[in-house]
Write an enzyme that holds these catalytic residues in place. Structure first.
Site, PDB file in Angstrom:
ATOM      1  CB  SER A  29      35.118  26.705  46.498  1.00 18.64           C
ATOM      2  OG  SER A  29      34.194  27.397  45.692  1.00 18.64           O
ATOM      3  CG  HIS A  55      31.233  30.159  48.130  1.00 15.92           C
ATOM      4  ND1 HIS A  55      32.268  30.815  48.738  1.00 15.92           N
ATOM      5  CD2 HIS A  55      31.811  29.265  47.293  1.00 15.92           C
ATOM      6  CE1 HIS A  55      33.424  30.351  48.290  1.00 15.92           C
ATOM      7  NE2 HIS A  55      33.158  29.406  47.394  1.00 15.92           N
ATOM      8  CG  ASP A  67      32.734  32.556  51.274  1.00 19.81           C
ATOM      9  OD1 ASP A  67      33.518  31.604  51.413  1.00 19.81           O
ATOM     10  OD2 ASP A  67      31.763  32.531  50.498  1.00 19.81           O
TER      11      ASP A  67
END
EC number: 3.4.21.89
Length: 193
Positions: A55, A95, A136
């Site tokens: 990701s 992230h 997210d």
């Protein structure tokens, strides 16, 4: 193949075996103490994590080893790469901060000013994987639109590419993990030094 090692193992006395087991336990304890010490220095429960998915490509690839810090009193900015854990989530997620937002419950008045001074704990974060099409919020706990500071494990400070594949392999194939631990334990017991 292992006949010589088995003969050597049989020749060792119980006292020597106990000493070797104690040495093995002290090595394990030293490793755990170093891990906890590194956690105290970096102010994070996990100072080193492995990227488990794609990701964050092209910034980080699956198997990259990340080094984290989580200094208190430091604000996060858009573009910072963070590692977080949502409530009831077992796996930390790596992230990038997409957006920040301020809340005011812990704010204090600054003398002779009409605005409030916000603390880093008052900051809310919205994250997104570089390789993901959307933010997210779908990964957060139901009803949660932002991450709070308590969810942040740390901020990425450095990385070593592909070193974490050993960890991924041991998690994907538990027999490999138990086999390696068994071999290490056996080697520690039959070592003659």
């Amino acid at each position: 193949m292992f006949s010589e090692e088995l003969k050597a193992f049989r020749r060792l006395g119980i006292r020597h075996l106990l000493l070797q087991a104690l040495n093995f336990a002290s090595v394990i304890a030293s490793g755990l103490m170093m891990w906890k010490g590194l956690g105290v220095i970096t102010n994070t429960e996990s100072p080193i994590v492995v990227v488990l998915s794609g990701s964050m490509e092209p910034a980080f690839y699956r198997g990259d080893l990340l080094f984290l810090t989580n200094p208190s009193g430091v604000r996060f900015h858009t573009g910072d790469i963070t590692v977080y854990k949502v409530p009831n989530g077992d796996i930390p997620i790596v992230h990038r901060v997409l957006e920040t937002h301020e809340i005011a419950p812990n704010a204090t008045f600054v003398p002779h000013k009409y605005n409030r001074a916000y603390t880093p704990e008052d900051q809310l974060l919205l994250t997104k994987g570089d390789n993901n099409p959307i933010d997210d919020t779908g990964l957060y706990t139901q009803g949660m639109d932002w991450l709070e500071r308590k969810h942040i494990v740390g901020k990425v400070r450095g990385f070593v590419p592909y070193v974490g594949y050993a960890t991924i392999a041991m998690n994907d194939f538990p027999q490999l993990k138990y086999g390696l631990l068994g071999i290490l334990g056996l080697m520690a017991l039959i070592q003659r030094e």
